[in-house]
Design a protein around this motif. Sequence first.
Motif, PDB file in Angstrom:
ATOM      1  N   LEU A   1      -0.339  24.130 -65.489  1.00 34.52           N
ATOM      2  CA  LEU A   1      -0.602  22.899 -66.238  1.00 34.52           C
ATOM      3  C   LEU A   1      -2.097  22.768 -66.539  1.00 34.52           C
TER       4      LEU A   1
ATOM      5  N   LEU B   1      -2.883  25.136 -69.214  1.00 35.86           N
ATOM      6  CA  LEU B   1      -2.331  24.650 -70.483  1.00 35.86           C
ATOM      7  C   LEU B   1      -3.296  23.680 -71.167  1.00 35.86           C
ATOM      8  N   MET B   2      -3.863  22.760 -70.377  1.00 33.21           N
ATOM      9  CA  MET B   2      -4.799  21.785 -70.950  1.00 33.21           C
ATOM     10  C   MET B   2      -6.008  22.500 -71.559  1.00 33.21           C
TER      11      MET B   2
ATOM     12  N   HIS C   1      -6.257  25.599 -72.486  1.00 34.95           N
ATOM     13  CA  HIS C   1      -5.805  26.497 -73.545  1.00 34.95           C
ATOM     14  C   HIS C   1      -5.559  25.726 -74.846  1.00 34.95           C
TER      15      HIS C   1
ATOM     16  N   SER D   1       6.299  21.841 -72.279  1.00 32.92           N
ATOM     17  CA  SER D   1       5.507  22.165 -71.088  1.00 32.92           C
ATOM     18  C   SER D   1       4.652  20.973 -70.647  1.00 32.92           C
TER      19      SER D   1
ATOM     20  N   GLY E   1       5.411  19.756 -67.079  1.00 33.37           N
ATOM     21  CA  GLY E   1       4.276  19.931 -66.164  1.00 33.37           C
ATOM     22  C   GLY E   1       3.761  18.602 -65.634  1.00 33.37           C
ATOM     23  N   THR E   2       3.687  17.587 -66.501  1.00 34.46           N
ATOM     24  CA  THR E   2       3.151  16.295 -66.065  1.00 34.46           C
ATOM     25  C   THR E   2       4.123  15.588 -65.126  1.00 34.46           C
TER      26      THR E   2
ATOM     27  N   ILE F   1      -5.736  11.957 -69.607  1.00 34.02           N
ATOM     28  CA  ILE F   1      -6.233  13.279 -70.007  1.00 34.02           C
ATOM     29  C   ILE F   1      -5.138  14.054 -70.736  1.00 34.02           C
TER      30      ILE F   1
ATOM     31  N   VAL G   1      -5.367  15.376 -74.682  1.00 34.15           N
ATOM     32  CA  VAL G   1      -5.302  16.810 -74.993  1.00 34.15           C
ATOM     33  C   VAL G   1      -4.097  17.094 -75.884  1.00 34.15           C
TER      34      VAL G   1
END
Lengths: 119, 133
Positions: free
Chosen positions: A22, A25-26, A28, B80, B84-85, B112, B116
């Motif tokens: 994760l 990912l941010m 990237h 994702s 993911g979060t 954040i 993003v």
Amino acid sequence: MYRGREGQWAFYLHRISGVAVLLFLMLHVLEMSSSMFGPEWFNALLAFERNPVFGLGLVLVAALVLYHALNGLRIILMDFTSWGVRYQRQLWYGVWVLYVLIGFPMFFTMLGYVFGGGE
Amino acid sequence: MAWRARRYEEAKRLAASNLELAWWIFMRVSGVLLVFLVLGHLYTRAVLLDFHRDLDYDYMVRVMNSATWKFYNWLLLFLSVLHGTNGLRYIIDDHIASGRARAWVKVVVYTIVFLVTAFGTLALWGWNYQPVE
Ligand code: HEM
């Protein structure tokens, strides 16, 4: 469920790989989306990242996400099939067999790009 | 989220709400989809593509002018991010005992992630990429 031995390891590795991926990912998404700033900026950024430190970082992320994906499938099989929990240990070894079969060719190719300078 | 169900029946019994059960199911459905999306991404961008030589602005322009790749990347991004979060939310609930600290960490994390994701969505759908002459 995640009691002792393989299960415990599987659980912590799954957590750590999930959070690490994760985080990647941010970064990237920021990195790739910054192509909006134009070719000078973007090509300079890519040139800055074109070295073994960033390259190995990429291989590490690939290694983590592949584990997370295969172990995630193992979790899903245990959750939704009548036999998954019974064969939990066999599934765990299956994860690593698939990991080697898919992962090694992939990591090897990536390492070739990272360290194979020039045409 | 201290519970960690290992079977669907168990998840159904333990879920504090229908919403929590929905997230539990979403983690699995998105997981199956992500296997294909993530492996496809790795194969096309890290195995087929020599990313230390052939990845540059021109490559990006080509990807960004393909509706198919834009949709693929957008689906990969959204699944994702949500998966993911929500996973990170489980971890925060498990490891941060104080309710105040937990709430603050969540606010910061969600902010954040939202910014993003908005930036990535703008790059995918709100930008016109011109090839360099
Ligand atoms: C590639 C296919 C993937 C599969 C099959 C998969 C599967 C799973 C499963 C089954 C869970 C357990 C959910 C639960 O405990 O209720 C999980 C948790 C998690 N996943 Fe994934 N996932 C995948 C990709 C990803 C990606 C790309 C990310 C990061 C962006 C990610 C981050 C996480 C995190 C942070 C957790 C929480 C771990 C925990 O609670 O211990 N996963 N995943």
